[in-house]
Write a protein that holds these residues in place. Sequence first.
Motif, PDB file in Angstrom:
ATOM      1  N   ILE A  61      -9.512   7.570  15.056  1.00 55.00           N
ATOM      2  CA  ILE A  61     -10.716   6.981  15.633  1.00 55.00           C
ATOM      3  C   ILE A  61     -11.100   5.678  14.922  1.00 55.00           C
ATOM      4  CG2 ILE A  61     -13.191   7.338  16.086  1.00 55.00           C
ATOM      5  CD1 ILE A  61     -11.323   9.047  17.839  1.00 55.00           C
ATOM      6  N   ASN A  62     -10.862   5.609  13.598  1.00 53.52           N
ATOM      7  CA  ASN A  62     -11.215   4.378  12.880  1.00 53.52           C
ATOM      8  C   ASN A  62     -10.109   3.985  11.907  1.00 53.52           C
ATOM      9  OD1 ASN A  62     -11.915   6.594  11.098  1.00 53.52           O
ATOM     10  ND2 ASN A  62     -13.064   5.136   9.870  1.00 53.52           N
ATOM     11  N   SER A  63     -10.073   2.709  11.583  1.00 51.68           N
ATOM     12  CA  SER A  63      -9.119   2.181  10.608  1.00 51.68           C
ATOM     13  C   SER A  63      -9.687   2.337   9.211  1.00 51.68           C
ATOM     14  CB  SER A  63      -8.843   0.695  10.877  1.00 51.68           C
ATOM     15  OG  SER A  63      -8.237   0.517  12.134  1.00 51.68           O
ATOM     16  N   ASN A  64      -8.829   2.713   8.273  1.00 54.72           N
ATOM     17  CA  ASN A  64      -9.223   2.872   6.872  1.00 54.72           C
ATOM     18  C   ASN A  64      -7.968   2.999   6.021  1.00 54.72           C
ATOM     19  OD1 ASN A  64      -8.627   5.904   6.593  1.00 54.72           O
ATOM     20  ND2 ASN A  64      -9.967   5.828   8.395  1.00 54.72           N
ATOM     21  N   ASP A  65      -8.167   3.147   4.716  1.00 52.76           N
ATOM     22  CA  ASP A  65      -7.028   3.212   3.790  1.00 52.76           C
ATOM     23  C   ASP A  65      -6.624   4.640   3.436  1.00 52.76           C
ATOM     24  OD1 ASP A  65      -9.205   3.905   2.210  1.00 52.76           O
ATOM     25  OD2 ASP A  65      -8.693   2.547   0.572  1.00 52.76           O
ATOM     26  N   ALA A  66      -6.882   5.589   4.318  1.00 52.58           N
ATOM     27  CA  ALA A  66      -6.570   6.996   4.061  1.00 52.58           C
ATOM     28  C   ALA A  66      -5.462   7.466   5.007  1.00 52.58           C
ATOM     29  CB  ALA A  66      -7.821   7.858   4.235  1.00 52.58           C
ATOM     30  N   PRO A  67      -4.213   7.360   4.572  1.00 50.75           N
ATOM     31  CA  PRO A  67      -3.109   7.748   5.452  1.00 50.75           C
ATOM     32  C   PRO A  67      -2.951   9.262   5.577  1.00 50.75           C
ATOM     33  CG  PRO A  67      -2.243   7.182   3.305  1.00 50.75           C
ATOM     34  CD  PRO A  67      -3.732   6.880   3.277  1.00 50.75           C
ATOM     35  N   THR A  68      -2.211   9.652   6.597  1.00 52.67           N
ATOM     36  CA  THR A  68      -1.702  11.014   6.725  1.00 52.67           C
ATOM     37  C   THR A  68      -0.331  11.001   6.074  1.00 52.67           C
ATOM     38  OG1 THR A  68      -2.899  11.428   8.765  1.00 52.67           O
ATOM     39  CG2 THR A  68      -0.928  12.766   8.378  1.00 52.67           C
ATOM     40  N   ILE A  69      -0.052  12.007   5.248  1.00 49.79           N
ATOM     41  CA  ILE A  69       1.216  12.056   4.525  1.00 49.79           C
ATOM     42  C   ILE A  69       2.056  13.191   5.080  1.00 49.79           C
ATOM     43  CG2 ILE A  69       2.322  12.235   2.277  1.00 49.79           C
ATOM     44  CD1 ILE A  69      -0.400  11.303   1.074  1.00 49.79           C
ATOM     45  N   LEU A  70       3.259  12.858   5.536  1.00 48.01           N
ATOM     46  CA  LEU A  70       4.157  13.840   6.137  1.00 48.01           C
ATOM     47  C   LEU A  70       5.044  14.491   5.076  1.00 48.01           C
ATOM     48  CD1 LEU A  70       5.144  11.807   9.314  1.00 48.01           C
ATOM     49  CD2 LEU A  70       3.290  13.464   9.032  1.00 48.01           C
ATOM     50  N   LYS A  71       5.770  15.516   5.472  1.00 49.88           N
ATOM     51  CA  LYS A  71       6.592  16.316   4.561  1.00 49.88           C
ATOM     52  C   LYS A  71       7.538  15.466   3.718  1.00 49.88           C
ATOM     53  CE  LYS A  71       9.924  20.098   4.415  1.00 49.88           C
ATOM     54  NZ  LYS A  71      10.657  21.097   5.183  1.00 49.88           N
ATOM     55  N   ASP A  72       8.145  14.447   4.339  1.00 47.69           N
ATOM     56  CA  ASP A  72       9.118  13.612   3.629  1.00 47.69           C
ATOM     57  C   ASP A  72       8.472  12.503   2.793  1.00 47.69           C
ATOM     58  OD1 ASP A  72       8.263  11.791   5.533  1.00 47.69           O
ATOM     59  OD2 ASP A  72      10.254  11.461   6.405  1.00 47.69           O
ATOM     60  N   GLY A  73       7.128  12.505   2.726  1.00 45.13           N
ATOM     61  CA  GLY A  73       6.420  11.490   1.950  1.00 45.13           C
ATOM     62  C   GLY A  73       6.006  10.269   2.745  1.00 45.13           C
ATOM     63  N   THR A  74       6.421  10.185   3.997  1.00 44.91           N
ATOM     64  CA  THR A  74       6.020   9.065   4.840  1.00 44.91           C
ATOM     65  C   THR A  74       4.508   9.051   4.995  1.00 44.91           C
ATOM     66  OG1 THR A  74       8.091   9.156   6.075  1.00 44.91           O
ATOM     67  CG2 THR A  74       6.262   8.012   7.130  1.00 44.91           C
ATOM     68  N   LYS A  75       3.921   7.881   4.793  1.00 40.74           N
ATOM     69  CA  LYS A  75       2.479   7.716   4.931  1.00 40.74           C
ATOM     70  C   LYS A  75       2.191   6.967   6.228  1.00 40.74           C
ATOM     71  CE  LYS A  75       1.607   7.745  -0.010  1.00 40.74           C
ATOM     72  NZ  LYS A  75       1.072   6.999  -1.160  1.00 40.74           N
ATOM     73  N   ILE A  76       1.397   7.606   7.090  1.00 36.97           N
ATOM     74  CA  ILE A  76       1.031   7.006   8.370  1.00 36.97           C
ATOM     75  C   ILE A  76      -0.344   6.382   8.219  1.00 36.97           C
ATOM     76  CG2 ILE A  76       0.698   7.374  10.838  1.00 36.97           C
ATOM     77  CD1 ILE A  76       3.580   7.970   9.779  1.00 36.97           C
ATOM     78  N   GLU A  77      -0.404   5.074   8.344  1.00 41.45           N
ATOM     79  CA  GLU A  77      -1.638   4.329   8.170  1.00 41.45           C
ATOM     80  C   GLU A  77      -2.654   4.691   9.257  1.00 41.45           C
ATOM     81  OE1 GLU A  77      -2.927  -0.369   7.681  1.00 41.45           O
ATOM     82  OE2 GLU A  77      -0.845   0.164   8.071  1.00 41.45           O
ATOM     83  N   ALA A  78      -3.907   4.805   8.839  1.00 43.41           N
ATOM     84  CA  ALA A  78      -4.998   5.112   9.771  1.00 43.41           C
ATOM     85  C   ALA A  78      -5.444   3.823  10.456  1.00 43.41           C
ATOM     86  CB  ALA A  78      -6.167   5.750   9.027  1.00 43.41           C
TER      87      ALA A  78
ATOM     88  N   THR B 174       0.806  -1.210   0.000  1.00 46.91           N
ATOM     89  CA  THR B 174       0.000   0.000   0.000  1.00 46.91           C
ATOM     90  C   THR B 174       0.841   1.263   0.000  1.00 46.91           C
ATOM     91  OG1 THR B 174      -0.152   0.023   2.400  1.00 46.91           O
ATOM     92  CG2 THR B 174      -1.919  -1.134   1.193  1.00 46.91           C
ATOM     93  N   GLY B 175       2.163   1.121   0.048  1.00 47.29           N
ATOM     94  CA  GLY B 175       3.012   2.298   0.043  1.00 47.29           C
ATOM     95  C   GLY B 175       3.154   2.941   1.411  1.00 47.29           C
ATOM     96  N   VAL B 176       2.582   2.337   2.444  1.00 47.88           N
ATOM     97  CA  VAL B 176       2.699   2.897   3.790  1.00 47.88           C
ATOM     98  C   VAL B 176       4.097   2.594   4.302  1.00 47.88           C
ATOM     99  CG1 VAL B 176       1.824   2.823   6.140  1.00 47.88           C
ATOM    100  CG2 VAL B 176       0.235   2.682   4.233  1.00 47.88           C
ATOM    101  N   GLN B 177       4.797   3.615   4.761  1.00 45.99           N
ATOM    102  CA  GLN B 177       6.174   3.480   5.193  1.00 45.99           C
ATOM    103  C   GLN B 177       6.263   3.470   6.709  1.00 45.99           C
ATOM    104  OE1 GLN B 177       8.023   6.903   3.465  1.00 45.99           O
ATOM    105  NE2 GLN B 177       7.527   6.308   1.388  1.00 45.99           N
ATOM    106  N   THR B 178       7.375   2.935   7.191  1.00 45.92           N
ATOM    107  CA  THR B 178       7.619   3.030   8.623  1.00 45.92           C
ATOM    108  C   THR B 178       8.122   4.428   8.929  1.00 45.92           C
ATOM    109  OG1 THR B 178       9.850   2.188   8.335  1.00 45.92           O
ATOM    110  CG2 THR B 178       8.126   0.579   8.867  1.00 45.92           C
ATOM    111  N   CYS B 179       8.061   4.811  10.162  1.00 49.03           N
ATOM    112  CA  CYS B 179       8.331   6.196  10.525  1.00 49.03           C
ATOM    113  C   CYS B 179       9.127   6.243  11.821  1.00 49.03           C
ATOM    114  CB  CYS B 179       6.988   6.906  10.696  1.00 49.03           C
ATOM    115  SG  CYS B 179       7.089   8.612  11.170  1.00 49.03           S
ATOM    116  N   ALA B 180      10.069   7.186  11.898  1.00 46.68           N
ATOM    117  CA  ALA B 180      10.861   7.348  13.110  1.00 46.68           C
ATOM    118  C   ALA B 180      10.105   8.117  14.191  1.00 46.68           C
ATOM    119  CB  ALA B 180      12.167   8.061  12.779  1.00 46.68           C
ATOM    120  N   LEU B 181       8.983   8.736  13.827  1.00 42.29           N
ATOM    121  CA  LEU B 181       8.190   9.474  14.813  1.00 42.29           C
ATOM    122  C   LEU B 181       7.466   8.506  15.737  1.00 42.29           C
ATOM    123  CD1 LEU B 181       6.617  12.122  12.432  1.00 42.29           C
ATOM    124  CD2 LEU B 181       8.396  12.520  14.123  1.00 42.29           C
TER     125      LEU B 181
END
Length: 166
Positions: A116-133, A1-8
């Motif tokens: 609040i809920n799980s879905n396929d709409a990530p938050t995308i950070l400045k560096d392109g990292t996608k945080i899965e919902a 899905t392109g979701v990356q791991t994140c150091a945050l």
Amino acid sequence: TGVQTCALPILDNFLDDNDFQALKNTLESDLFPWYFQKNVAGLENETETFYFYHYIAQSNLSPSFCYDLIRPILSKLGNPWILRIKANLYTNLGKCIEDAKHIDYPVSHKGALFFINSNDAPTILKDGTKIEAVENRLLKFDPSLIHNTTHPTNAKIRMTINFNYI
């Protein structure tokens, strides 16, 4: 899905089940007052997207009736000084749409995003990292850096609570 791991810091199962369910049930209630916003990042050229919001707390407003439900989150964040706490509800628009990139405030501050809920709409950070919902997940990040939201395609809604604090 392109979701990356994140150091945050990403903290799953952030709230205990009772606190989480009380908060989720309130936000999902058909009596909860959501307010329409015609564009997501406040840009007039956003013509495809919209969302609903509810201010839970803002430095110059009285707290919402549901403020007590987010006290467990605030406690785990160290009871910070609040700039704004806002619940957001993004709808399924029938296709994957990324909203405009934005910052929350133009000054350095801290932030957290609670899912609040799980879905396929990530938050995308400045560096392109996608945080899965993922429901009951908390992401700590710097909201004074560019980021953006997306709209779900595998759920009716994407619901989050955004915390801006010092």
